[in-house]
Design a protein around this motif. Structure first.
Motif, mmCIF file in Angstrom:
data_model
loop_
_atom_site.group_PDB
_atom_site.id
_atom_site.type_symbol
_atom_site.label_atom_id
_atom_site.label_comp_id
_atom_site.label_asym_id
_atom_site.label_seq_id
_atom_site.Cartn_x
_atom_site.Cartn_y
_atom_site.Cartn_z
ATOM 1 N N ARG A 142 0.817 -1.201 0.000
ATOM 2 C CA ARG A 142 0.000 0.000 0.000
ATOM 3 C C ARG A 142 0.848 1.247 0.000
ATOM 4 N NH1 ARG A 142 -1.417 4.016 2.836
ATOM 5 N NH2 ARG A 142 -3.549 4.752 3.014
ATOM 6 N N PRO A 143 0.746 2.115 -1.052
ATOM 7 C CA PRO A 143 1.460 3.377 -1.048
ATOM 8 C C PRO A 143 0.631 4.465 -0.417
ATOM 9 C CG PRO A 143 0.417 3.066 -3.150
ATOM 10 C CD PRO A 143 0.060 1.851 -2.307
ATOM 11 N N ASP A 176 -4.197 1.394 11.404
ATOM 12 C CA ASP A 176 -3.494 1.906 10.239
ATOM 13 C C ASP A 176 -3.364 3.417 10.419
ATOM 14 O OD1 ASP A 176 -3.417 1.460 6.813
ATOM 15 O OD2 ASP A 176 -3.869 3.445 7.580
ATOM 16 N N ALA A 177 -2.201 3.976 10.077
ATOM 17 C CA ALA A 177 -2.006 5.427 10.169
ATOM 18 C C ALA A 177 -1.062 5.870 9.062
ATOM 19 C CB ALA A 177 -1.434 5.810 11.529
ATOM 20 N N SER A 216 5.721 13.170 -0.684
ATOM 21 C CA SER A 216 6.255 12.246 0.315
ATOM 22 C C SER A 216 5.092 11.684 1.103
ATOM 23 C CB SER A 216 7.241 12.949 1.254
ATOM 24 O OG SER A 216 6.604 13.998 1.952
ATOM 25 N N ALA A 217 5.257 10.470 1.599
ATOM 26 C CA ALA A 217 4.224 9.833 2.398
ATOM 27 C C ALA A 217 4.872 8.816 3.312
ATOM 28 C CB ALA A 217 3.178 9.157 1.517
ATOM 29 N N ALA A 218 4.279 8.612 4.456
ATOM 30 C CA ALA A 218 4.813 7.644 5.416
ATOM 31 C C ALA A 218 3.684 7.160 6.304
ATOM 32 C CB ALA A 218 5.921 8.267 6.269
ATOM 33 N N GLY A 219 3.807 5.919 6.758
ATOM 34 C CA GLY A 219 2.807 5.379 7.657
ATOM 35 C C GLY A 219 3.073 3.927 7.970
ATOM 36 N N SER A 220 2.184 3.359 8.764
ATOM 37 C CA SER A 220 2.354 1.970 9.174
ATOM 38 C C SER A 220 1.000 1.352 9.470
ATOM 39 C CB SER A 220 3.247 1.886 10.417
ATOM 40 O OG SER A 220 2.641 2.575 11.505
ATOM 41 N N ASP A 271 7.513 4.222 3.574
ATOM 42 C CA ASP A 271 7.997 5.609 3.571
ATOM 43 C C ASP A 271 8.538 5.895 2.180
ATOM 44 O OD1 ASP A 271 9.052 8.068 4.020
ATOM 45 O OD2 ASP A 271 10.430 7.467 5.609
ATOM 46 N N HIS A 272 7.949 6.874 1.489
ATOM 47 C CA HIS A 272 8.427 7.126 0.126
ATOM 48 C C HIS A 272 8.574 8.616 -0.154
ATOM 49 C CE1 HIS A 272 4.176 7.882 -1.376
ATOM 50 N NE2 HIS A 272 4.856 8.804 -2.009
ATOM 51 N N TRP A 273 9.335 8.905 -1.186
ATOM 52 C CA TRP A 273 9.416 10.247 -1.780
ATOM 53 C C TRP A 273 9.363 10.106 -3.293
ATOM 54 C CZ3 TRP A 273 13.438 10.415 -5.086
ATOM 55 C CH2 TRP A 273 14.549 9.612 -4.816
#
Length: 693
Positions: A11-12, A286-287, A315-319, A334-336
C-alpha cells in the motif's frame, strides 16, 4: 482483491501532485491575454490550461464522461471519490472496506482495478509508481476541492504516469484566479457516528495579481462494520500569480488517515450471525500521512505557441498492524517522489500539435517488525519513468482527425535487506502506444466517432512479488526473477454516437478491448500463502455503454446510464488451487455483465429540490475460475436526497439504501479457498448544512 496482510504491505501513500500542462487552444488564449489587465474570464481561461491537454474535447474520438461542479455539489457529501463516481459514469463499480462511504475504497472501470486506471489531478499523475494504484482514503474530502472530473473509458489519449489501460480519471481543482473574495462552511452529521466539517476561502489580494484558495476538512465515522472507524483530514492551498501572458502557480496538499483495519471480508456463515462482523482484531490499526508541493509555470508566445512546465515533490509515510496471535507485526512504508512535466503547443491553420515529456524518480522503503522491537527486514523499491508524446489534430472539411503516439520507458530496481541473502535485481520496459481516430458530424446535434489504439502496462511490484513485501533467499525460488510476469497490452476499438437536443441528450458507445498477457491471480500458492500472479494469454471485453438525459418538463430531469458487456478469458492454466487445471472461456473476476443507473431530479420550488437514484449490478465471479460457489450476487440499491436552499444557506438530507437490502459490494477468495464478502451499508441518513459567505 486484497485478502491478506501482505496486500497491505504494497500500500502506497497517495502521491497527490498538482501541475500545469498543455494548451489546446492557444489562439483563443493569446487573444484573451492581449486584452487589458487580467479579467476574471481571461484569468480563468488561462488557468484551465493546466488540465486541458489530457482531457478529451467535445469533438475528440474518445468515450468519456465529464462530471461538472454542479453535479459534484449535488452528489457529494464527503464520500470517497469512487463512491461519488459510481452511478454518475458508465461502467464503474466501487465499494469500501468499512461498509460506509468512507475508509479504504476501490474503483473498477470496465471490470479492471485501479492499478490499470491512469489517475491525474490538474494533468499530473497520482498513481503510485511501484504498485500503480491510488488510495483515495488518504485524501479525505478531496471532492470539495474539485471543479470537475473527466473519466475516459478505454485507452483514451496519452497521459502522464501509469498506462491508461482500462481508462483514466482526471481531476480539475477549483480555480485559484479569482478577484472577488468568497468562502464556504459545511457541517455534516449522519449514521454510524459520521461527522464532517469542511471550510474554504478564495479570492485575490488587493493591489496585486495574486490570488489564493484554501480549504481544510475532516471526517470521522465509526464504520458500519464492527470496529472499522475512520478518522481523516486534508488541507489544500493554492496560490497563483496571473500576468497577461504568464501564470505561476504554487499548490500544496496534505492528508492524514487513521483507521481500524477492515480489509478482510466476512464469510456467509459469519454474516448470518452478525451482519457487521469484522474478523480483524480491534487493535489492528493503520495510520498514514502525506505531503505534496508543486510549482507550475505557463507562458504564451504570441498567437500560436505556448510552453508549460511543472516541478513537483511528494512524500508519504505510515504503518499498519497485523496480529497473528500470539505474535504482533507492524509494517512501515515511507516514500518520496519527484517529477517534472513540460510541453510545447503549436497551432497553424487547421492543425493543432502538442509535444510533451514527463519524468519521475521514486523510492520507497518497506520495513517489517515483530513487535515490540525486532526488525524483520528493510528493503527499498526504486522506479524511474520517462514518457514522450506527440498529438496532432486536423480539421479537414467536416471531419476532425486525431493522432496520438507515446513512447514510455520505465525501470524498476529492488534493493533487498542486507541480510536477505540475495542481490539487487532490476527490470526495464519500453512501450510504444499509438492511437488514431476521427469525429464525423452527421447532422445538426448528431456526432459520430471511431478510434483505435494500443497501450501496454508493466507489472506492478505486487504482481512481481505476488503481494508479498519482502524478497529473500527463503522465497526467491517461489517468485522467480522479474521476467516471470510479462507486460500486459490491449488493443481498443471504440465506436460512438452522440445526440444533443434541447430537452434530451443521448450517447451510445460500442467497445472491443482485446488483451494479451492479462496479469491475474492464477498461480500456485506460495509457502507464505500468497497466490502467484501470472499471464493468462488472450482475453477480451466487449460491450455497449449508454448515457442519457431527458427533461420532459422544466422542473423534472430524468437520466441514467447502462453498460452491457461480454467478457472472457479465452484459455489459461490455473494453478491457484494447487493442481493445474486448463480453463477456457471463463469470465474475469468482478466484471458484471450489466450495470444500470436511473435518476430523477425534481425542482419542487425554487428553493426545494429532490432526487432519487437507483443502481443495479448483475452477479459477478469472485475469481477467475468461473465457479458457481464463488459469486458476488446481483444487487439493487435505492438512494434519495432533498435539498433546501435559502439565500446563502443550504440543507441537504440524503438517505442511502432506502429499502435496507442486505447486499454485498465486493468480495474475495483467499489462497485456501475461503469466500469472503464486503457488505454495503444498511439504511443510513446524512444531513449536510452549507453556508456561503
Amino acid at each position: 482483491m486484497f485478502d491478506g496482510p501482505m496486500a497491505r504491505a504494497s500500500r502506497p501513500g497517495a502521491c497527490v501532485t498538482l501541475a500545469a500542462l498543455l494548451l489546446l487552444h492557444p489562439l483563443r488564449l493569446a487573444a484573451q491575454a492581449d486584452s487589458a489587465g487580467a479579467s476574471r474570464d481571461s484569468t480563468r481561461t488561462i488557468e484551465r490550461v493546466l488540465v486541458t491537454a489530457f482531457r478529451a474535447s467535445a469533438l475528440a474520438p474518445i468515450a468519456e464522461t465529464t462530471v461538472p461542479r454542479s453535479t459534484i455539489t449535488r452528489r457529494q457529501f464527503g464520500q470517497d471519490v469512487p463512491l461519488l463516481l459510481v452511478g454518475a459514469v458508465p461502467s464503474i463499480t466501487a465499494h469500501t472496506e468499512t461498509g460506509t462511504n468512507w475508509g479504504y475504497s476501490y474503483l473498477r472501470l470496465r471490470g479492471m482495478d485501479q492499478t490499470r486506471i491512469n489517475i491525474t489531478i490538474d494533468g499530473v499523475p497520482l498513481n503510485d509508481m511501484e504498485d500503480q494504484v491510488l488510495y483515495f482514503a488518504n485524501i479525505a474530502d478531496l471532492m470539495s476541492s474539485v471543479q470537475s472530473v473527466q473519466v475516459q473509458r478505454g485507452v483514451g489519449t496519452s497521459s502522464a504516469g501509469t498506462a491508461s489501460f482500462a481508462g483514466s480519471v482526471n481531476f480539475e481543482t477549483v480555480p485559484v484566479g479569482r478577484r472577488d473574495a468568497e468562502g464556504e462552511l459545511q457541517l455534516q452529521v449522519g449514521s454510524f457516528g459520521s461527522r464532517r466539517v469542511s471550510a474554504s476561502f478564495r479570492g485575490g489580494i488587493p493591489g496585486t495579481r495574486l490570488s489564493v484558495y484554501g480549504r481544510a476538512g475532516a471526517v470521522t465515522t465509526n464504520g458500519y462494520r464492527d470496529h472499522s472507524g475512520v478518522r481523516g483530514g486534508s488541507a489544500f492551498v493554492g496560490a497563483g500569480w496571473f500576468g497577461d501572458r504568464d501564470v505561476l502557480k504554487l499548490t500544496t496538499l496534505v492528508g492524514v488517515l487513521r483507521d481500524t483495519l477492515s480489509y478482510t471480508g466476512a464469510t456467509l456463515e459469519e454474516l448470518q450471525t452478525n451482519r457487521r462482523f469484522n474478523p480483524l482484531d480491534p487493535s489492528e490499526r493503520d495510520a498514514f500521512a502525506q505531503q505534496m508541493v508543486a510549482l507550475s509555470y505557463t507562458r504564451l508566445f504570441g498567437a500560436a505557441t505556448s510552453f508549460t512546465t511543472t516541478a513537483y515533490r511528494n512524500s508519504a509515510a505510515g504503518s499498519y498492524d497485523y496480529l497473528a496471535a500470539p505474535d504482533r507485526y507492524r509494517f512501515n512504508l515511507d516514500h518520496w517522489w519527484y517529477g517534472v512535466t513540460s510541453a510545447v503547443n503549436h497551432a497553424v491553420g487547421d492543425w493543432r500539435f502538442n509535444l510533451g515529456v514527463n519524468g519521475n524518480t521514486y523510492a520507497r522503503d518497506h520495513r517489517g517488525y515483530l513487535e515490540p522491537s525486532t526488525t524483520l527486514y528493510e528493503n527499498t523499491g526504486h522506479k524511474q519513468d520517462v514518457s514522450l508524446f506527440g498529438k496532432a489534430s486536423l480539421a479537414a472539411g467536416p471531419l476532425r482527425w486525431f493522432g496520438d503516439v507515446q513512447v514510455r520507458h520505465t525501470r524498476f530496481r529492488y534493493t533487498p535487506d542486507a541480510a536477505a541473502g540475495i542481490g539487487e535485481r532490476a527490470m526495464d520496459w519500453t512501450f510504444l502506444n499509438p492511437k488514431i481516430g476521427v469525429t464525423v458530424p452527421l447532422r445538426a446535434g448528431i456526432t459520430a466517432f471511431a478510434s483505435v489504439g494500443r497501450t501496454a502496462r508493466e507489472p506492478a511490484r505486487s504482481d512481481l512479488l505476488a503481494g508479498d513485501d519482502d524478497l529473500n533467499a527463503g522465497n526467491v525460488e517461489d517468485y522467480g526473477d522479474f521476467g516471470r510476469v510479462r507486460p500486459e497490452s490491449v488493443r481498443d476499438l471504440e465506436l460512438g454516437v452522440s445526440v444533443a437536443r434541447s430537452r434530451w441528450d443521448l450517447s451510445v458507445n460500442l467497445y472491443d478491448m482485446n488483451f494479451r498477457n492479462d496479469i491475474a491471480r492464477i498461480g500456485a500458492p506460495t509457502a507464505s500463502g500468497s497466490v502467484l500472479r501470472r499471464n493468462v494469454g488472450a482475453s477480451y471485453r466487449r460491450g455497449i455503454e449508454v448515457d442519457a438525459r431527458w427533461q420532459p418538463i422544466e422542473r423534472l430531469a430524468l437520466g441514467g446510464n447502462a453498460t452491457w458487456s461480454t467478457n472472457r478469458i479465452r484459455a489459461f492454466t490455473d494453478s491457484s488451487r494447487g493442481v493445474p487445471v486448463v480453463r477456457r472461456n471463463v469470465e474475469p473476476l468482478l466484471t458484471p455483465r450489466l450495470l444500470t443507473t436511473q435518476r430523477a431530479d425534481l425542482t419542487v420550488t425554487k428553493s426545494l429540490l429532490a432526487s432519487i437514484e437507483g443502481r443495479y449490478q448483475s452477479r459477478a465471479f469472485l475469481d477467475n475460475t468461473g465457479s458457481v460457489d464463488r459469486v458476488l450476487p446481483a444487487y439493487y440499491q435505492l438512494d434519495a436526497a432533498v435539498r433546501v436552499v435559502r439565500a446563502r444557506y443550504a440543507l441537504t438530507v440524503r438517505a442511502v439504501n432506502l429499502a435496507n437490502n442486505d447486499q454485498f459490494g465486493s468480495g474475495s477468495v483467499s489462497s485456501s479457498g475461503t469466500v469472503r464478502y464486503f457488505v454495503l451499508p444498511a439504511r443510513s441518513l446524512f444531513a449536510t448544512f452549507d453556508v456561503a459567505f
